[in-house]
Motif scaffolding. Structure first.
Motif, mmCIF file in Angstrom:
data_model
loop_
_atom_site.group_PDB
_atom_site.id
_atom_site.type_symbol
_atom_site.label_atom_id
_atom_site.label_comp_id
_atom_site.label_asym_id
_atom_site.label_seq_id
_atom_site.Cartn_x
_atom_site.Cartn_y
_atom_site.Cartn_z
ATOM 1 N N ASN A 78 9.584 13.640 -0.431
ATOM 2 C CA ASN A 78 10.146 11.641 -0.533
ATOM 3 C C ASN A 78 8.882 11.029 -0.523
ATOM 4 O O ASN A 78 8.242 10.781 -0.250
ATOM 5 C CB ASN A 78 10.940 11.990 0.499
ATOM 6 N N ARG A 79 9.005 10.351 -1.924
ATOM 7 C CA ARG A 79 8.278 9.767 -2.474
ATOM 8 C C ARG A 79 8.075 7.889 -1.737
ATOM 9 O O ARG A 79 6.954 7.830 -1.522
ATOM 10 C CB ARG A 79 8.286 9.147 -3.731
ATOM 11 N N PHE A 80 9.054 7.901 -1.207
ATOM 12 C CA PHE A 80 9.609 7.114 0.163
ATOM 13 C C PHE A 80 8.760 6.958 1.084
ATOM 14 O O PHE A 80 7.664 5.800 1.448
ATOM 15 C CB PHE A 80 10.932 6.243 0.094
ATOM 16 N N GLU A 81 8.803 8.289 1.728
ATOM 17 C CA GLU A 81 8.062 8.276 3.132
ATOM 18 C C GLU A 81 6.865 8.212 2.558
ATOM 19 O O GLU A 81 5.892 7.838 3.624
ATOM 20 C CB GLU A 81 8.600 9.654 3.587
ATOM 21 N N LEU A 82 6.413 9.255 1.470
ATOM 22 C CA LEU A 82 4.868 9.254 1.473
ATOM 23 C C LEU A 82 3.655 7.988 1.373
ATOM 24 O O LEU A 82 3.272 7.664 2.108
ATOM 25 C CB LEU A 82 4.462 10.161 -0.330
ATOM 26 N N ILE A 83 4.445 7.089 0.782
ATOM 27 C CA ILE A 83 4.837 5.920 0.132
ATOM 28 C C ILE A 83 3.856 5.174 1.249
ATOM 29 O O ILE A 83 2.892 4.189 1.339
ATOM 30 C CB ILE A 83 4.924 5.115 -1.133
ATOM 31 N N LYS A 84 4.649 5.281 2.309
ATOM 32 C CA LYS A 84 5.068 4.100 3.676
ATOM 33 C C LYS A 84 3.922 4.993 4.260
ATOM 34 O O LYS A 84 3.155 3.522 5.466
ATOM 35 C CB LYS A 84 6.486 4.440 4.272
ATOM 36 N N ILE A 85 3.760 6.427 4.465
ATOM 37 C CA ILE A 85 2.512 6.813 5.071
ATOM 38 C C ILE A 85 1.372 6.442 4.951
ATOM 39 O O ILE A 85 -0.110 5.908 5.528
ATOM 40 C CB ILE A 85 2.784 8.344 5.357
ATOM 41 N N PHE A 86 1.246 6.021 3.293
ATOM 42 C CA PHE A 86 0.509 5.723 2.650
ATOM 43 C C PHE A 86 -0.679 4.022 3.001
ATOM 44 O O PHE A 86 -1.309 4.339 3.493
ATOM 45 C CB PHE A 86 0.074 5.542 1.405
ATOM 46 N N GLU A 87 0.910 3.649 3.053
ATOM 47 C CA GLU A 87 0.667 1.984 3.562
ATOM 48 C C GLU A 87 0.365 1.863 5.196
ATOM 49 O O GLU A 87 0.360 0.731 5.714
ATOM 50 C CB GLU A 87 2.075 0.830 3.859
ATOM 51 N N ASN A 88 1.077 2.817 5.511
ATOM 52 C CA ASN A 88 1.390 2.454 7.904
ATOM 53 C C ASN A 88 1.397 2.257 8.127
ATOM 54 O O ASN A 88 1.913 1.204 9.208
ATOM 55 C CB ASN A 88 -0.683 1.553 8.096
ATOM 56 N N ASP A 89 2.968 2.287 7.834
ATOM 57 C CA ASP A 89 4.305 1.683 7.940
ATOM 58 C C ASP A 89 4.651 2.199 9.497
ATOM 59 O O ASP A 89 4.696 3.228 9.207
ATOM 60 C CB ASP A 89 5.208 1.904 6.783
ATOM 61 N N ALA A 90 4.875 1.550 10.192
ATOM 62 C CA ALA A 90 5.027 1.388 11.378
ATOM 63 C C ALA A 90 6.839 2.499 12.088
ATOM 64 O O ALA A 90 6.421 3.373 12.892
ATOM 65 C CB ALA A 90 4.901 0.065 12.195
ATOM 66 N N LYS A 91 7.582 1.761 11.265
ATOM 67 C CA LYS A 91 8.216 2.322 11.120
ATOM 68 C C LYS A 91 9.355 3.866 10.708
ATOM 69 O O LYS A 91 9.487 4.481 11.916
ATOM 70 C CB LYS A 91 9.640 1.395 10.714
ATOM 71 N N ILE A 92 8.192 4.081 10.122
ATOM 72 C CA ILE A 92 8.175 5.706 9.040
ATOM 73 C C ILE A 92 7.327 6.385 10.109
ATOM 74 O O ILE A 92 8.128 7.632 10.353
ATOM 75 C CB ILE A 92 7.854 5.697 7.600
ATOM 76 N N LEU A 93 6.277 5.801 10.943
ATOM 77 C CA LEU A 93 5.180 6.784 11.498
ATOM 78 C C LEU A 93 5.820 7.244 12.556
ATOM 79 O O LEU A 93 5.981 8.318 13.635
ATOM 80 C CB LEU A 93 3.916 6.081 11.320
ATOM 81 N N GLU A 94 6.771 5.911 13.351
ATOM 82 C CA GLU A 94 7.678 6.466 14.226
ATOM 83 C C GLU A 94 8.285 7.264 13.885
ATOM 84 O O GLU A 94 8.941 8.244 15.044
ATOM 85 C CB GLU A 94 8.191 5.330 14.329
ATOM 86 N N LYS A 95 9.092 7.382 12.841
ATOM 87 C CA LYS A 95 10.469 8.175 12.550
ATOM 88 C C LYS A 95 9.914 9.726 12.610
ATOM 89 O O LYS A 95 10.162 10.609 13.265
ATOM 90 C CB LYS A 95 10.475 7.681 11.185
ATOM 91 N N ILE A 96 8.508 9.995 11.737
ATOM 92 C CA ILE A 96 7.749 11.193 11.788
ATOM 93 C C ILE A 96 6.879 11.862 12.425
ATOM 94 O O ILE A 96 6.765 13.091 12.601
ATOM 95 C CB ILE A 96 7.598 10.665 9.889
ATOM 96 N N SER A 97 6.088 10.884 13.355
ATOM 97 C CA SER A 97 5.468 11.557 14.116
ATOM 98 C C SER A 97 4.687 12.967 14.047
ATOM 99 O O SER A 97 4.784 13.865 13.708
ATOM 100 C CB SER A 97 6.095 12.193 15.478
ATOM 101 N N LEU A 98 3.267 11.877 13.768
ATOM 102 C CA LEU A 98 2.262 13.126 12.811
ATOM 103 C C LEU A 98 1.849 13.846 14.125
ATOM 104 O O LEU A 98 1.263 12.992 15.015
ATOM 105 C CB LEU A 98 1.682 11.994 11.661
ATOM 106 N N SER A 99 1.199 14.575 13.900
ATOM 107 C CA SER A 99 0.394 15.032 15.042
ATOM 108 C C SER A 99 -1.234 14.649 15.229
ATOM 109 O O SER A 99 -1.072 13.807 13.523
ATOM 110 C CB SER A 99 0.013 17.255 14.880
ATOM 111 N N ASP A 100 -1.773 14.364 16.545
ATOM 112 C CA ASP A 100 -3.284 13.523 15.656
ATOM 113 C C ASP A 100 -3.653 14.235 14.056
ATOM 114 O O ASP A 100 -4.637 14.305 13.795
ATOM 115 C CB ASP A 100 -3.842 14.338 17.285
#
Ligand code: GDP
Ligand code: K
Ligand code: MG
Length: 263
Positions: free
Chosen positions: A189-211
């Motif tokens: 999803n482009r929206f999510e990818l761009i938000k991850i790039f931006e370091n968007d806290a809400k999205i990062l909380e939702k998808i919880s990346l591994s270290d």
């Protein structure tokens, strides 16, 4: 993510039920279609429970004669599914594609699963699937439901068919880092990818990346920031504005004294 509904449609004996059993395994629910004594079988994709799969009575066209054909037609004209997987018997394509043309006309996304491809060599048949796909304007995937070939690719292509092509592209160097983030996260999803790039806290909380994923993404972003000589959030803002500047230059003409757009 939300539930996605695939409908399996095709001529009788094209292999729908074989494909359905392969996809759903033991995750099947049997019931009846409302108002008729036609058995209804639905299920969930065994490797991803968010995908619901509906097996449908076989039909030759969308001009129904039997109660079974009516069920399929009504379903196809409803809003109860997201994408059609059209099971086509590759040894008998002319008759099978007669239905396909009508399915495409309905307007929902269609993916052709060219089934029984294990029989083609023996029957001296060659099908140019690229030309078929190009001519009909829908993806074509070779499968053999009997031999369990091509099923995972079919699912991947069908998921992709749900999303219309994105024509909105930013600078290639920014696109490259989105592609890398997609590879790291398996997200599309482009929206999510761009938000991850931006370091968007809400999205990062939702998808919880591994270290490990977080580290890889930090590296990708750092390189991109170096290339652009800018920080991650400004890069995105600038890309959007630059895109819009050229878009508007293309689509808008200033008229002198005449107002074309009356709203
Ligand atoms: P449906 O009427 O569309 O549900 O078709 P079925 O799944 O019942 O399959 C009809 C017949 O075709 C059965 O005998 C299946 O074993 C056979 N069949 C299904 N898929 C394939 C395939 O990929 N290759 C071959 N050789 N036979 C298949
Ligand atoms: K059958
Ligand atoms: Mg069947």
């Amino acid at each position: 993510t939300e539930n996605t509904r695939f409908a399996l449609v095709g001529n009788p004996n094209s292999g729908k039920t074989t494909a359905f059993n392969l996809l759903t395994g033991s995750n099947q629910y049997v019931g009846n279609w409302p108002g008729v004594t036609v058995e209804r079988k639905s299920g969930k994709y065994s490797k991803d429970k968010r995908l619901t799969i509906q097996d449908l009575p076989g039909i030759y066209s969308l001009s129904p004669f039997t109660p079974e054909e009516n069920v399929t037609r009504d379903y196809l004209l409803s809003d109860d599914y997201d994408v059609v997987i059209n099971i086509v018997d590759a040894t008998n394509i002319e008759r099978n594609l007669y239905l396909t043309t009508q399915l495409i006309e309905i307007g929902k996304p269609v993916v052709i699963a060219l089934n029984m491809t294990d029989l083609l060599v023996k029957n001296n048949i060659f099908i140019d699937t690229e030309k078929l796909s190009y001519s009909l304007g829908v993806p074509v995937v070779n499968i053999s439901a009997l031999k369990n070939n091509g099923i995972e690719e079919l699912i991947a292509v069908t998921k992709k068919a749900l999303r219309p092509e994105v024509h909105l592209h930013y600078d290639e160097r920014f696109e490259a880092s989105l592609t890398e983030i997609s590879a790291v996260t398996q997200l599309v999803n482009r929206f999510e990818l761009i938000k991850i790039f931006e370091n968007d806290a809400k999205i990062l909380e939702k998808i919880s990346l591994s270290d490990e994923q977080a580290n890889e993404i930090a590296e990708i972003v750092a390189i991109t920031e170096k290339i652009f000589l800018d920080d991650r959030q400004s890069i995105v803002v600038n890309e959007r504005y630059q895109y819009l500047t050229s878009l508007v230059a293309m689509v808008e003409r200033k008229t002198q004294g005449i107002r074309l757009n009356v709203s």
